[in-house]
Design an enzyme around this catalytic site. Structure first.
Site, short mmCIF file in Angstrom:
data_model
loop_
_atom_site.label_atom_id
_atom_site.label_comp_id
_atom_site.label_asym_id
_atom_site.label_seq_id
_atom_site.Cartn_x
_atom_site.Cartn_y
_atom_site.Cartn_z
CB THR A 168 -0.96 -0.02 1.21
OG1 THR A 168 -1.63 -1.28 1.24
CG2 THR A 168 -2.01 1.07 1.12
N GLY A 169 1.63 1.41 -1.10
CA GLY A 169 2.51 2.56 -1.23
C GLY A 169 2.04 3.48 -2.34
CE LYS A 179 6.85 1.79 -16.05
NZ LYS A 179 6.11 1.38 -14.84
#
Length: 311
Positions: free
Chosen positions: A12-13, A193
């Site tokens: 949960t960053g 990417k």
């Protein structure tokens, strides 16, 4: 996939906190696995400062023990790749019979690690084009972008195509206001990417500069282009050719971007291990197996290894 629309967020960053908050705000049932911020999030929830509008979630379903995670339809892995060793003790509790595991991690090799733990047929891969930072306990600051490129993982390395389950996740994320682009070839998307990540993540550390400084200085700009071209040659060697105009687009997009500290610089500045192997080591080794060297990328890789706070 069932119709319960349950999500677990592992990490949960800046990434998991942002996307998980959007999913909960849209009405989905979201469970957050939280480590250091557990007490704060239990008491105060999550706060998101975003260019698209600030919001708060005063109450969230947060757990710090993986065994307390309920089995969910989609398990989103948003940990840094440097923390992947912990997943063997997390995913067995989060994954149900019909669960999918969606990895939102940098570099190459993430899907293979998930497949080793849960089976290749469960794995989806996502690439986040997101400028977002965690600025405090339970506090995410979203600066720009937010697109996720989403694709199917195939253990044989072939393109996975656009499947019904991809389209279902697409629809769920769109309902949450998360822009999604589905791709038939996840491996190609990862190499594309890397065209941005390889120059800007590493150079932001070794030069101690933000993206705007790197692109404005003629010397570092030229080095960025060299690293991008080198990455494109490596992608070509492994059977994923990248159109030449893509590099020009990445340069233009970076020029328009708000001054930004990439995730690797943030990790270095905070004394945390950097994602060196996923972003540099794995692509270098993949290119080498295909008979192509990446000399400038290798120099950057070695410089970062010397700087890495945790060996």
């Amino acid at each position: 996939m069932q119709n319960r629309n349950h999500f677990s967020i592992i990490g949960t960053g800046a990434v998991g906190g942002y996307y998980g908050s959007l999913l909960q705000r849209a009405g989905f049932d979201v469970h957050f696995l939280v480590k250091s911020d557990y007490a704060h999030i239990q008491a105060h929830g999550l706060k998101v400062d975003s260019v698209y509008g600030d919001f708060e979630l005063p109450e969230v379903q947060a757990v710090r023990d993986p065994q307390a995670l309920p089995p969910c339809d989609v398990v989103i892995v948003a940990l840094k790749t440097t923390a992947n060793a912990a997943l063997k003790d997390i995913l067995p509790h989060a994954v149900a019979e019909n669960s999918l595991v969606l990895t939102l991690q940098n570099g190459l090799g993430s899907e293979e690690e998930m497949a080793d733990l849960v089976g290749a047929d469960r794995v989806l891969g996502g690439l986040c084009f997101l400028c977002s930072n965690k600025v405090g306990p339970g506090h995410i600051r979203h600066l720009d972008y937010g697109l996720i490129t989403l694709g199917e993982f195939r253990a044989d390395g072939q393109p996975g195509g656009i499947t019904p389950r991809l389209e279902k996740v697409h629809a769920q994320f769109q309902k949450a206001g998360i822009p999604i682009r589905l791709v038939e070839d996840l491996v190609l998307a990862r190499w594309k990417k890397l065209v941005w990540n390889i120059p800007f993540n590493g150079l932001s550390v070794v030069r101690d500069q933000l993206t705007d400084q790197l692109i404005r200085d003629p010397q570092t700009r030229e080095l960025c282009i060299t690293l991008m071209q080198e990455t494109a040659r490596a992608a070509q060697a492994v059977g994923r050719p990248i159109e030449p105009e893509f590099i020009e687009k990445m340069i233009t997009d970076t020029e328009r971007m708000e001054p930004y500290a990439p995730s690797m610089k943030l990790d270095y500045d905070r004394g945390r291990p950097m994602e060196i192997e996923a972003i540099y080591g794995n692509p270098i080794r993949a290119a080498q197996r295909a008979g192509v060297d990446m000399p400038e990328t290798r120099k950057l890789y070695e410089a970062l290894r010397k700087l890495n706070p945790v060996v």
